[in-house]
Design an enzyme around this catalytic site. Structure first.
Site, PDB file in Angstrom:
ATOM      1  N   THR A 125       0.796  -1.297  -0.031  1.00  0.00           N
ATOM      2  CA  THR A 125      -0.012  -0.131   0.060  1.00  0.00           C
ATOM      3  C   THR A 125       0.747   1.444  -0.189  1.00  0.00           C
ATOM      4  OG1 THR A 125      -1.503  -1.287   1.193  1.00  0.00           O
ATOM      5  CG2 THR A 125      -1.799   1.371   1.181  1.00  0.00           C
TER       6      THR A 125
ATOM      7  N   LYS B 113       0.166   5.568   8.292  1.00  0.00           N
ATOM      8  CA  LYS B 113       0.989   5.674   7.150  1.00  0.00           C
ATOM      9  C   LYS B 113      -0.204   5.956   5.958  1.00  0.00           C
ATOM     10  CE  LYS B 113       1.520   2.113   4.846  1.00  0.00           C
ATOM     11  NZ  LYS B 113       1.169   1.037   3.770  1.00  0.00           N
TER      12      LYS B 113
ATOM     13  N   LYS C  61      -7.083   1.455  -3.089  1.00  0.00           N
ATOM     14  CA  LYS C  61      -6.889   0.957  -1.975  1.00  0.00           C
ATOM     15  C   LYS C  61      -6.763   1.785  -0.702  1.00  0.00           C
ATOM     16  CE  LYS C  61      -4.934  -1.790   1.125  1.00  0.00           C
ATOM     17  NZ  LYS C  61      -5.729  -2.673   1.845  1.00  0.00           N
TER      18      LYS C  61
HETATM   19  P1  NAP Z   1       5.263  -6.299   7.732  1.00  0.00           P
HETATM   20  O1  NAP Z   1       4.831  -7.320   8.599  1.00  0.00           O
HETATM   21  O2  NAP Z   1       5.786  -4.828   8.448  1.00  0.00           O
HETATM   22  O3  NAP Z   1       6.245  -6.369   6.673  1.00  0.00           O
HETATM   23  C1  NAP Z   1       6.910  -5.263   5.991  1.00  0.00           C
HETATM   24  C2  NAP Z   1       8.098  -5.955   5.019  1.00  0.00           C
HETATM   25  O4  NAP Z   1       8.692  -5.046   4.421  1.00  0.00           O
HETATM   26  C3  NAP Z   1       9.062  -6.867   5.627  1.00  0.00           C
HETATM   27  O5  NAP Z   1       9.321  -7.943   4.525  1.00  0.00           O
HETATM   28  C4  NAP Z   1      10.396  -6.060   5.956  1.00  0.00           C
HETATM   29  O6  NAP Z   1      11.470  -6.525   5.808  1.00  0.00           O
HETATM   30  C5  NAP Z   1      10.261  -4.828   4.500  1.00  0.00           C
HETATM   31  N1  NAP Z   1      10.888  -3.873   4.683  1.00  0.00           N
HETATM   32  C6  NAP Z   1      10.447  -2.792   5.514  1.00  0.00           C
HETATM   33  N2  NAP Z   1      11.356  -1.642   5.285  1.00  0.00           N
HETATM   34  C7  NAP Z   1      11.931  -2.284   4.419  1.00  0.00           C
HETATM   35  C8  NAP Z   1      13.283  -1.595   3.716  1.00  0.00           C
HETATM   36  N3  NAP Z   1      13.624  -0.304   3.875  1.00  0.00           N
HETATM   37  N4  NAP Z   1      14.177  -2.324   2.772  1.00  0.00           N
HETATM   38  C9  NAP Z   1      13.754  -3.588   2.533  1.00  0.00           C
HETATM   39  N5  NAP Z   1      12.667  -4.266   2.978  1.00  0.00           N
HETATM   40  C10 NAP Z   1      11.839  -3.507   3.955  1.00  0.00           C
HETATM   41  O7  NAP Z   1       4.160  -5.394   7.013  1.00  0.00           O
HETATM   42  P2  NAP Z   1       2.788  -6.193   6.354  1.00  0.00           P
HETATM   43  O8  NAP Z   1       1.757  -6.088   7.472  1.00  0.00           O
HETATM   44  O9  NAP Z   1       3.299  -7.412   5.635  1.00  0.00           O
HETATM   45  O10 NAP Z   1       2.392  -5.147   5.428  1.00  0.00           O
HETATM   46  C11 NAP Z   1       3.010  -4.906   3.846  1.00  0.00           C
HETATM   47  C12 NAP Z   1       2.414  -3.969   3.097  1.00  0.00           C
HETATM   48  O11 NAP Z   1       0.942  -4.751   2.947  1.00  0.00           O
HETATM   49  C13 NAP Z   1       2.181  -2.674   3.695  1.00  0.00           C
HETATM   50  O12 NAP Z   1       2.242  -1.783   2.627  1.00  0.00           O
HETATM   51  C14 NAP Z   1       0.673  -2.802   4.058  1.00  0.00           C
HETATM   52  O13 NAP Z   1       0.070  -1.248   4.229  1.00  0.00           O
HETATM   53  C15 NAP Z   1       0.074  -3.748   3.184  1.00  0.00           C
HETATM   54  N6  NAP Z   1      -1.045  -4.347   3.832  1.00  0.00           N
HETATM   55  C16 NAP Z   1      -1.072  -4.995   4.973  1.00  0.00           C
HETATM   56  C17 NAP Z   1      -2.318  -5.580   5.319  1.00  0.00           C
HETATM   57  C18 NAP Z   1      -2.176  -6.170   6.586  1.00  0.00           C
HETATM   58  O14 NAP Z   1      -3.332  -6.511   7.183  1.00  0.00           O
HETATM   59  N7  NAP Z   1      -0.839  -6.514   7.281  1.00  0.00           N
HETATM   60  C19 NAP Z   1      -3.446  -5.929   4.611  1.00  0.00           C
HETATM   61  C20 NAP Z   1      -3.447  -5.215   3.180  1.00  0.00           C
HETATM   62  C21 NAP Z   1      -2.146  -4.614   2.858  1.00  0.00           C
HETATM   63  P3  NAP Z   1      12.112  -7.064   7.461  1.00  0.00           P
HETATM   64  O15 NAP Z   1      11.563  -8.431   7.570  1.00  0.00           O
HETATM   65  O16 NAP Z   1      13.343  -7.134   7.115  1.00  0.00           O
HETATM   66  O17 NAP Z   1      11.672  -5.898   8.561  1.00  0.00           O
END
Ligand code: NAP
Length: 300
Positions: free
Chosen positions: A97, A242, A173
């Site tokens: 997102t 965010k 989104k």
């Molecule tokens: P998350 O669990 O915090 O995972 C974030 C991912 O991004 C991890 O693989 C992290 O790597 C990586 N990352 C963060 N900063 C980075 C950087 N500077 N360089 C390289 N890798 C980096 O987040 P999530 O919940 O999976 O969400 C991921 C995306 O999907 C977001 O944009 C979120 O808004 C969206 N989303 C989330 C949901 C939900 O319910 N969770 C639903 C729909 C959409 P590390 O493991 O090394 O930290």
């Protein structure tokens, strides 16, 4: 298909596992390499550079926010990013997102490099990602989006191909997350009201969701609020902030006032200031109970 997957967080780990289960060949990269171990057991190849994840037909990124997507795509210092690593004609699918503005930048940069860019953000929490029940909102060149249907089918229950311009998917989104956050806030206020008067919250929720509010947003977030189940976070509060900030930026760019969006931004700031940064974003709805003399959203 030969798919590179970058970003094995709460969402990406389930999505990549489902691509493997559907028979795709998956090469996985994560900044913290230990998160790839579970996927390797399911048949993925783990790699330690972004470039090594870019040798297939498609690379999917599922990363936290704009800065993460920028550094992974454009490279960081001496580290090559997707842009310089992906072959011509291959596709970068961005499921994170991110902002409308960054989607526009990615579209232009990939086109200039002879690559394709598709925005495919998703609706659904980590449980839905693990169960291949996401809703995919895809936008990009219609022929490319069509070719990607086996990929989207592997991770989701339905794909909405909505526009030829990728940024539209990001706008849609963000608008959806705005509605979810609005539900969390208003449901939290309603629950604080009836809860303080002694009504059982679970019973109240059952009444709502079996009558006029039988929608997944009320069911899921009402349950989390009634149980005060804010840890571990399925979607962290700082990521919710965010998304509201990105929504407001899109509104500003299009000159569309979003007064409830502005209010939600301040509510998220209150939650973060009170120690709730890493709680689930449903904790936003618990602010109202706290302000009514009840428990804080974040444990002391
Ligand atoms: P998350 O669990 O915090 O995972 C974030 C991912 O991004 C991890 O693989 C992290 O790597 C990586 N990352 C963060 N900063 C980075 C950087 N500077 N360089 C390289 N890798 C980096 O987040 P999530 O919940 O999976 O969400 C991921 C995306 O999907 C977001 O944009 C979120 O808004 C969206 N989303 C989330 C949901 C939900 O319910 N969770 C639903 C729909 C959409 P590390 O493991 O090394 O930290």
């Amino acid at each position: 298909m030969r798919i590179g997957f970058i970003g094995l967080g709460n969402m990406g780990s389930g999505m990549a596992a489902n691509l493997l289960a559907a028979g795709h060949e998956v090469t996985a990269y994560n900044r913290s390499p230990e998160k790839a171990a579970a996927l390797v057991e399911r048949g993925a190849t783990a790699v330690t550079t972004i470039a090594d994840a870019c040798s297939g037909d498609v690379v999917i990124s599922m990363l936290a926010d704009d800065p993460a997507v920028e550094s992974v795509t454009f490279g960081d210092g001496d580290t090559a990013g997707i842009l310089t690593s992906l072959p011509q004609g291959a596709v970068h699918v961005s499921s994170s997102t991110i902002s409308v503005a960054l989607a526009d930048r990615l579209t232009a940069a990939h086109a200039e490099a002879g690559q394709h860019f598709v925005s495919a953000p998703v609706f659904g929490r980590p449980e839905a990602a693990a169960a291949a029940k996401l809703f995919v909102v895809a936008a990009g060149d219609p022929a490319v989006v069509q070719d990607l249907s086996p990929v989207f089918d592997a991770v989701g229950q339905r794909t909405f191909a909505i526009a030829p311009g990728p940024k539209t998917a990001n706008l849609v989104k963000l608008s959806g997350n705005f509605l979810i956050a609005s539900v969390i806030e208003s449901l939290g206020e309603a629950m604080a009201l009836v809860g303080k008067a002694g009504v059982d919250k679970q019973q109240y929720l059952e009444l709502l969701t079996s009558t006029l509010f039988a929608a997944p947003a009320y069911q899921t977030y009402g349950g989390l609020l009634a149980r005060r189940e804010f840890e571990p976070a399925g979607f962290a509060a700082h990521l919710g902030l965010k998304d509201v900030r990105l929504l407001l930026a899109a509104g500003e760019q299009l000159e569309v006032p979003l007064p409830i969006g502005s209010l939600l931004r301040d509510r998220f700031l209150s939650l973060l200031a009170g120690g709730g940064r890493d709680l689930d974003w449903s904790a936003l709805g618990a602010l109202a109970e706290w302000e009514a003399g009840g428990a804080r959203p974040a444990p002391d």
